[in-house]
Design an enzyme around this catalytic site. Sequence first.
Site, short mmCIF file in Angstrom:
data_model
loop_
_atom_site.label_atom_id
_atom_site.label_comp_id
_atom_site.label_asym_id
_atom_site.label_seq_id
_atom_site.Cartn_x
_atom_site.Cartn_y
_atom_site.Cartn_z
N ARG A 15 0.84 -1.20 0.00
CA ARG A 15 0.00 0.00 0.00
C ARG A 15 0.88 1.25 0.00
O ARG A 15 2.10 1.15 0.15
CB ARG A 15 -0.95 -0.01 1.21
CG ARG A 15 -0.17 -0.34 2.48
CD ARG A 15 -0.55 0.37 3.69
NE ARG A 15 -0.47 1.78 3.59
CZ ARG A 15 0.67 2.49 3.70
NH1 ARG A 15 1.86 1.91 3.88
NH2 ARG A 15 0.65 3.81 3.62
N GLY A 16 0.19 2.40 -0.12
CA GLY A 16 0.94 3.65 -0.27
C GLY A 16 1.11 3.86 -1.77
O GLY A 16 1.50 2.92 -2.49
N ARG A 62 -7.62 -0.65 -6.83
CA ARG A 62 -7.87 0.51 -5.96
C ARG A 62 -7.98 1.75 -6.85
O ARG A 62 -7.19 1.90 -7.78
CB ARG A 62 -6.75 0.69 -4.91
CG ARG A 62 -6.73 -0.43 -3.87
CD ARG A 62 -5.80 -0.10 -2.71
NE ARG A 62 -6.40 0.85 -1.79
CZ ARG A 62 -5.73 1.47 -0.81
NH1 ARG A 62 -4.43 1.23 -0.65
NH2 ARG A 62 -6.34 2.30 0.00
N ASP A 81 -1.82 10.83 -2.66
CA ASP A 81 -2.17 9.71 -3.54
C ASP A 81 -2.52 10.15 -4.95
O ASP A 81 -2.40 9.38 -5.90
CB ASP A 81 -3.34 8.91 -2.95
CG ASP A 81 -2.86 8.11 -1.76
OD1 ASP A 81 -2.78 8.67 -0.65
OD2 ASP A 81 -2.51 6.94 -1.96
N ASN A 141 -5.24 12.48 -0.07
CA ASN A 141 -4.39 11.65 0.80
C ASN A 141 -5.31 10.95 1.78
O ASN A 141 -6.55 11.13 1.77
CB ASN A 141 -3.34 12.52 1.51
CG ASN A 141 -2.28 11.68 2.21
OD1 ASN A 141 -1.71 10.75 1.63
ND2 ASN A 141 -2.01 11.96 3.47
N LYS A 142 -4.74 10.16 2.66
CA LYS A 142 -5.51 9.36 3.61
C LYS A 142 -6.58 10.19 4.31
O LYS A 142 -6.34 11.33 4.69
CB LYS A 142 -4.54 8.74 4.62
CG LYS A 142 -5.14 7.84 5.67
CD LYS A 142 -6.05 6.77 5.12
CE LYS A 142 -5.41 5.89 4.07
NZ LYS A 142 -6.40 5.07 3.33
O1 MRU Z 1 -4.75 3.37 1.98
P1 MRU Z 1 -3.26 3.55 1.95
O2 MRU Z 1 -2.60 3.05 3.18
O3 MRU Z 1 -2.67 3.01 0.68
O4 MRU Z 1 -3.07 5.11 1.91
C1 MRU Z 1 -1.77 5.64 1.82
C2 MRU Z 1 -1.69 7.09 1.97
O5 MRU Z 1 -2.69 7.78 2.04
C3 MRU Z 1 -0.33 7.70 1.94
O6 MRU Z 1 -0.28 8.83 2.75
C4 MRU Z 1 -0.03 8.09 0.50
O7 MRU Z 1 -0.06 6.96 -0.34
C5 MRU Z 1 1.22 8.82 0.32
S1 MRU Z 1 2.54 7.77 0.65
C6 MRU Z 1 3.88 7.83 0.09
#
Ligand code: MRU
Length: 349
Positions: free
Chosen positions: A46-47, A89, A237, A247-248
């Site tokens: 993830r990320g 995703r 993201d 972002n998250k």
């Molecule tokens: O749902 P996730 O854990 O994939 O979400 C990740 C994030 O929101 C990170 O902050 C984002 O990918 C930037 S990371 C380098």
Amino acid sequence: MNIVPLKYEDDKLLILDQTKLPNETVWLNLETLEDVWEAIYSLRVRGAPAIGVAAAYGVYVCVRDSDAKDFDSFYKEFKEKSDYLNSSRPTAVNLSWALARMEKCVLANKDKPIDEIKSALLKKAHLIRQEDEYSCRMLGEHGLSLLKPGMGILTHCNAGALATAKYGTALSPLYLGNERGYNFKVFANETRPLLQGARLTAWELSQAGIDVTLICDNMASIVMQNGWIDAVLVGCDRMTSKGHGANKIGTSGLAILAKEYGIPFYMFVPTSTIDFDAKEMSDIPIEERKGEEIYSLWYEKEMAPKGIKTYNPAFDVTDAKYITAIITEKGIIYPPFEENLKELKDRLK
Ligand code: MRU
């Protein structure tokens, strides 16, 4: 800093299963299309940048044993598998960005024997990984130039090594600063509902010996009010051409709080995460996940009345007006973002 979320070794795509961290270190060998799709969908990898790298290797792994005899049937198989992985995703643009690069590679090698196309795909996946590692290193250098020793830093979700090929995006300057004696005091939001902050960021940073304090998401305001936060550092993201950044979930609220308290809010955005085709906040698709993540995933018993309605968006979009600066591997971008991102786009051509 040796943490990596995935590696390609002995012809195997191995990923560190992030759903098991921090209690267990389990490496999974992704061998089939379904393995790769599920690993991305379930956040085992993830990320945004790490999803892109995993998809690049993943699509190669899924076509490397293809018995297609001609280009058209190979391309058809590649495209079907790539489209399926792309459905795992929706929000992080790195997924479609990496798959599009892999597709370009297939098309550019159209006239070569199928085995050579396969080798070119593996080389391209290695390149995407190496470029991400380099970008993250540069994000770290640029980001560190904005920070001073001893600063209090707030971060959200996990934008660290686990989310990228290496180093991380928003956490990269913290690793570099740590090597250079900056002694940051980091506060990590736990990041409900999937706890990337508690399980991953707190783990990564403490492994590196960085001073990290875990807080619940609803404690961000008090740590700012206490004067403990000098800068908020987050990843991204998908960023639009106007500088709005997904972002998250919870990031946009932090940005609004930071503005109220006069704290700089920095978004770390490798150029692979900029979607120049998206302009407005509403152009970014927001992933919605199951309600069980909110009321039962981490509990022995369900922590809500039976049949409760839920709303579980995995991301939100921070309006560009709350972002102090966007940090890319090419340098730091200040407002006006639309104009300055356009200039960056022209430089990338
Ligand atoms: O749902 P996730 O854990 O994939 O979400 C990740 C994030 O929101 C990170 O902050 C984002 O990918 C930037 S990371 C380098």
